[in-house]
Structures are given as C-alpha cells and as structure tokens.
Design an enzyme around this catalytic site. Sequence first.
Site, PDB file in Angstrom:
ATOM      1  N   ASP A 130      -4.754  -8.468  -3.559  1.00 28.32           N
ATOM      2  CA  ASP A 130      -5.114  -8.211  -2.168  1.00 28.32           C
ATOM      3  C   ASP A 130      -6.436  -8.860  -1.741  1.00 28.32           C
ATOM      4  OD1 ASP A 130      -5.207  -7.225   0.380  1.00 28.32           O
ATOM      5  OD2 ASP A 130      -5.117  -5.114  -0.143  1.00 28.32           O
ATOM      6  N   HIS A 175       0.836  -1.216   0.000  1.00 27.95           N
ATOM      7  CA  HIS A 175       0.000   0.000   0.000  1.00 27.95           C
ATOM      8  C   HIS A 175       0.870   1.266   0.000  1.00 27.95           C
ATOM      9  CE1 HIS A 175      -3.295  -2.697   0.360  1.00 27.95           C
ATOM     10  NE2 HIS A 175      -2.993  -3.054   1.581  1.00 27.95           N
TER      11      HIS A 175
HETATM   12  C1  NGQ Z   1      -5.857  -7.566   5.820  1.00 27.07           C
HETATM   13  N1  NGQ Z   1      -6.364  -5.846   4.233  1.00 27.07           N
HETATM   14  O1  NGQ Z   1      -4.996  -7.956   6.608  1.00 27.07           O
HETATM   15  O2  NGQ Z   1      -6.565  -8.348   5.195  1.00 27.07           O
HETATM   16  C2  NGQ Z   1      -6.013  -6.087   5.595  1.00 27.07           C
HETATM   17  C3  NGQ Z   1      -7.047  -5.527   6.500  1.00 27.07           C
HETATM   18  C4  NGQ Z   1      -5.872  -4.733   8.566  1.00 27.07           C
HETATM   19  C5  NGQ Z   1      -6.009  -4.718   3.633  1.00 27.07           C
HETATM   20  N2  NGQ Z   1      -5.252  -3.917   4.287  1.00 27.07           N
HETATM   21  C6  NGQ Z   1      -6.819  -5.706   7.950  1.00 27.07           C
HETATM   22  N3  NGQ Z   1      -6.412  -4.451   2.432  1.00 27.07           N
HETATM   23  O3  NGQ Z   1      -5.091  -4.080   7.873  1.00 27.07           O
HETATM   24  O4  NGQ Z   1      -5.894  -4.657   9.795  1.00 27.07           O
HETATM   25 ZN    ZN Z   2      -3.351  -7.075   2.460  1.00 26.24          ZN
END
Ligand code: NGQ
Ligand code: ZN
Length: 429
Positions: free
Chosen positions: A310, A262
């Site tokens: 993702d 990101h």
């Molecule tokens: C994840 N996903 O770990 O799946 C994360 C969300 C977080 C993205 N950042 C959860 N797109 O970052 O705590």
């Molecule tokens: Zn992720």
Amino acid sequence: MRFWVDEAWLPDGWARDVCVEVADGAIIAVTPGLREGTHLRGRAVPGMPNLHSHTFQRAMAGLAEVRGPDADSFWTWREVMYRCLAQMTPDDVEAIAAQAMVEMLEGGFTHLAEFHYLHHAPDGTPYDDPAEMALRIGAAADATGIGLTMLPVLYTHGGFGGQPAAAGQRRFVNGTGAFLRLVERTRAALPGVTVGVAPHSLRAATGGQIAEVLAAFPGVPVHIHVAEQVAEVEQCLAWSGQRPVEHLLATQAVDARWCLVHATQMEPFETQALSASGAVAGLCPITEANLGDGFFDARRFAGPWGVGSDSNVEISAPGELRMLEYGQRLLHRARNVMAGGEGRSTGEDLWAAALRGVAQACGVPVGAIAPGMRADIAWLDASLDAVVFARGAVTRVMAGGRVVVEDGRHHARDAVAARFARTLGRLRG
Ligand code: NGQ
Ligand code: ZN
C-alpha cells in the site's frame, strides 16, 4: 533454462533436490530428486505477489511521522500525501517506482498489482499520452524485473454521492469516458501486462460509473478501497443508510474477480457476506497500522485474502504477514491465531493462504512452484516461521525466470537508489 535447489516448497509440501525448468519466464517442469542444471543453493518458496501499492508514496516514507498541530489521523496524513505528489513529474514517478520495486523484490515480493491513480500533470490536465504515468510504472517494472498487474484507477468525485473532487485531487480525476480510453491505451501500451480496473472507492466513483466500467471490461481484476476508516463508514451510512461493504455487496455483483482493499470496518454480517462472495480481502497490515485504521476481522473471515504494501512506508512480504498475525494476537490476546490447526506452522500457513488470495487478485498465474506458473521464486536462509517472525531473511529472488536479487541485494540497487536520492532532493529542495 534449468536449475535445481536443495529444498523447494511445492503445492503438496517440501521436496528435496528439485529441478525446475523455465522457458519464457514460466515454469514448464518441476522434478523432485533430480540434480540437473545450475545449482541454486538453499530453500525455495513461491515469491509473494503484492496485491496493493501506490508506488509514488514511497517518496514520503518516514516523512509523515511528525506530530501536527491537531490530532493526527488518516485524513491529515492524506493532506501530507497530496502535498508530496503535487509536483511529481513522470521522471520522478519512474524513479520512485523503481526504488519501491527494488525494495519489493528484496523483500520477497515478485509481482505487483499497482493501484494507479496519479494520472495527470500538476494542474490536472492529461499528458499528451494519457497513460504516460502508467508507462513510467511499466518501465520501472521492466527495469527491476518485477511482474506487473496494472490497475488504472477511476477517480471522479471527492465524496459519497458524487461530490466534486477537491483541488488536491485534480491529478487523479477522469470522467467515465476518459477513464475507458485510459484503460484501452494502457492495455495497448503495456503488452503482456494484465490490466484490470480499480474504482478508487465508493467516495470517488458512483455506483453507476462502476457498473459501466465493469461492463466495458468483463473478466479483468477489479480492485477497490473500502471501509478503511470509521469516518468513511459514518459518511456512507449518512448518505445511503448502509455501511460501505454492505452497500457494495448490495449494489454490485461482487465475485471472485473482485479485491476489496482493507475491509477493516465490517460488522460480523458484512464479514460473513464478504466471505461468501468469493472476493479477495486485500489486507495491508503495515499501512493499516501506520494509518491507525483498525483490525481486520480475520477470525470470522472465511474467504481468500492476500497482502499488499500500500503506502510503502516499509516494504516486506514477511513483515506484512507478521503484522497481520501480531494484530490478531493483540486483539484476541492469543498466539498462533492464523495457523490452520494444531501442529501447523503459522509462518507457512500465512504464506500459503496469502499466495492463494493474492494470485487470484492479480489475475495472473503466480503463487506456486508448479508448471504453468510464472517463475517467481524466493530463497530463504531459514524456515518460514523464522523468516516471518524472527531473524530469517530472503536471500535470492527470481522474478519471471530472472535472478534479480542475490545475497539480499537487487542487482540494480545502487543505480536505482542514486536516481531516487536525486529525485527526492529535487522534490524536497
Ligand atoms: C490512497 N490510501 O488512495 O492512497 C489511500 C488514501 C483515500 C490508503 N487508503 C486516500 N491507504 O483513501 O482517499
Ligand atoms: Zn491504497
């Protein structure tokens, strides 16, 4: 095995009548102007590695697009995601991963770096084999043919400064010792798969933990989520006085083995410092748009970058590149922002730049039609500009020397989709 293609995109440009020789899944010779072996018609480009995915999230694609009682955000989406994974069994995870991988291969992705954090049973206890879930993802990769870099995730805390994890996070949690054993076990159980390490984020792992894990596994790929959301930046500032990317660069030896996923919320000084570090920026433009993250500062960033699917809400290598370019166009009110200069094709420059960055982040020899590389190749029915921006499509895909997609269809699509549908029926039932 030997085959030839009408046109191939080689490291120094397009060539005609290219003969490719493959042994043990790798390219051993590439000869332009030679029509020998099987004729695999069309134009071939290097398949795109996918540098970031949580395959299990494919199960909720399209299900988080209904407005909730309060303003929806990344954080309300995350609650939906936690509910979605709460009951998944290892069988479910394998079925969902296979579906995501079939779609990846059909979408031009030939290799996957799986950022894997769904480790434990629903109540948070480890399975008898702590790497059970990783093995299921490995099995899905074997069955579908996609190449795999496995990134077991270190997840201990629920917020900056070592806050305790929440109940919805218990399937992810390991202390450092258990995590080191998990990585060892994953390595032993998935021979031939590159295994890296992935501290989930500066929220979920402390600086001390990250340093300990990196020291235990020198040289392997290191991936981390960072600076995706404004709230995360504010929490990091409140805790440390620094912004997330600033803090990471100041406290860890971030170099070319790292991939910062990101890196959306950066001030110009951070973008410059990240460029200088040699680390890869792991962009996931479709998910970042879906979750309302913001725009990556691509014009200022001068380092390597790649793309990942993702959350797997939509899976397409050209689609990720299109979203990246369109985000920049909307942001700067300009066109062909990511092309390298006058007269250059934006589709080709996007594809080439992403190949370089993603290959670095995956820690495997992929990303070119050249001797020594894995035989990961995508055939297109049009130019890269048409495939990225218009109606062109990926028609055939070879992964590790096996043709797994013909006429846009993975050979196991129907069986994998049937199993996936049964899994969804049970999970939602
Ligand atoms: C994840 N996903 O770990 O799946 C994360 C969300 C977080 C993205 N950042 C959860 N797109 O970052 O705590
Ligand atoms: Zn992720």
